[in-house]
Design a protein around this motif. Structure first.
Motif, short mmCIF file in Angstrom:
data_model
loop_
_atom_site.label_atom_id
_atom_site.label_comp_id
_atom_site.label_asym_id
_atom_site.label_seq_id
_atom_site.Cartn_x
_atom_site.Cartn_y
_atom_site.Cartn_z
N GLN A 26 0.88 -1.29 -0.17
CA GLN A 26 -0.02 0.13 -0.09
C GLN A 26 0.77 1.29 0.02
N ILE A 27 1.65 1.39 0.89
CA ILE A 27 2.65 2.68 1.02
C ILE A 27 3.34 2.95 -0.35
N ARG A 28 4.11 1.71 -0.83
CA ARG A 28 4.79 1.86 -1.90
C ARG A 28 4.05 2.11 -3.24
N VAL A 29 2.80 1.61 -3.25
CA VAL A 29 1.98 1.78 -4.76
C VAL A 29 1.59 3.50 -4.32
N HIS A 30 1.17 3.86 -3.15
CA HIS A 30 0.30 5.10 -3.12
C HIS A 30 1.65 6.20 -3.23
N MET A 31 2.68 5.85 -2.66
CA MET A 31 3.82 6.89 -3.00
C MET A 31 4.40 7.07 -4.43
N HIS A 36 6.21 10.14 -5.64
CA HIS A 36 7.16 10.41 -4.81
C HIS A 36 7.48 8.83 -4.04
N PRO A 37 8.02 7.97 -5.25
CA PRO A 37 8.32 6.50 -4.52
C PRO A 37 9.55 6.69 -3.40
N VAL A 38 9.32 5.39 -2.62
CA VAL A 38 10.11 5.15 -1.60
C VAL A 38 11.42 4.98 -1.93
N VAL A 39 12.55 5.51 -1.45
CA VAL A 39 13.84 5.30 -1.78
C VAL A 39 14.21 3.92 -1.65
N GLY A 40 14.91 3.25 -2.68
CA GLY A 40 15.40 1.95 -2.44
C GLY A 40 14.19 0.81 -2.90
N ASP A 41 12.99 1.43 -3.40
CA ASP A 41 11.98 0.48 -3.73
C ASP A 41 12.31 -0.06 -5.30
N PRO A 42 12.70 -1.23 -5.44
CA PRO A 42 13.20 -1.68 -6.71
C PRO A 42 11.92 -2.16 -7.70
N LEU A 43 10.74 -2.25 -7.00
CA LEU A 43 9.41 -2.61 -7.93
C LEU A 43 8.84 -1.15 -8.35
N GLN A 49 18.00 4.14 -7.67
CA GLN A 49 18.18 4.69 -6.00
C GLN A 49 18.19 3.47 -5.22
N THR A 50 18.67 1.96 -5.66
CA THR A 50 18.69 1.07 -4.84
C THR A 50 19.77 1.28 -3.82
N THR A 51 19.61 0.82 -2.54
CA THR A 51 20.50 1.17 -1.43
C THR A 51 20.86 -0.46 -0.71
N GLU A 52 21.86 -0.31 -0.06
CA GLU A 52 22.64 -1.48 0.73
C GLU A 52 21.42 -1.70 1.70
N PHE A 53 20.30 -0.73 2.05
CA PHE A 53 19.44 -1.30 3.06
C PHE A 53 18.15 -1.84 2.69
N GLY A 54 17.94 -1.72 1.44
CA GLY A 54 16.75 -1.97 0.76
C GLY A 54 15.70 -0.66 0.95
N GLN A 55 14.59 -0.70 1.17
CA GLN A 55 13.82 0.23 1.39
C GLN A 55 13.72 0.90 2.40
N TYR A 56 13.66 2.41 2.13
CA TYR A 56 13.79 3.02 3.42
C TYR A 56 12.41 3.40 3.97
N LEU A 57 11.71 2.32 4.48
CA LEU A 57 10.69 2.22 5.10
C LEU A 57 11.02 1.74 6.61
N HIS A 58 10.09 2.11 7.60
CA HIS A 58 10.27 1.77 9.17
C HIS A 58 8.95 1.87 9.62
N ALA A 59 8.62 0.72 10.23
CA ALA A 59 6.98 0.70 10.93
C ALA A 59 7.43 0.93 12.47
N LYS A 60 7.13 2.24 12.73
CA LYS A 60 7.41 2.90 14.09
C LYS A 60 6.38 2.02 15.08
#
Length: 92
Positions: A26-31, A36-43, A49-60
């Protein structure tokens, strides 16, 4: 997906997002949909913008009703150090 801008940088924006449904991706598709895609989202994101940490998402905060007990459960997690380091670099 509801979002709030927490901070703006030259090429990036730090957001707080709140989901209504929690659908898959949901977040990835909507952004990506609002360009305004999520940084590091390969799909759904920018391929370069691929990163060594993958997607820059964090579930607080994650919460759900337990399927067997019907008890509401909620869990919180602090921002990982590597996220804090990236944010510090973006601010500088």
């Amino acid at each position: 997906t509801h979002f709030k801008v927490l901070d703006r940088y030259r090429d990036f924006t730090l957001l707080e997002l709140k989901l209504e449904t929690g659908r898959t991706h949901q977040i990835r598709v909507h952004m990506a949909y609002i360009n305004h895609p999520v940084v590091g989202d390969p799909l759904y994101g920018v391929k370069k913008q691929t990163t060594e940490f993958g997607q820059y998402l964090h579930a607080k905060t994650l919460g759900f009703v337990h399927p067997r007990t019907n008890e509401y459960m909620e869990f919180e997690s602090e921002l990982p150090e590597y996220f804090k380091e990236i944010i510090k670099k973006l601010r500088d």
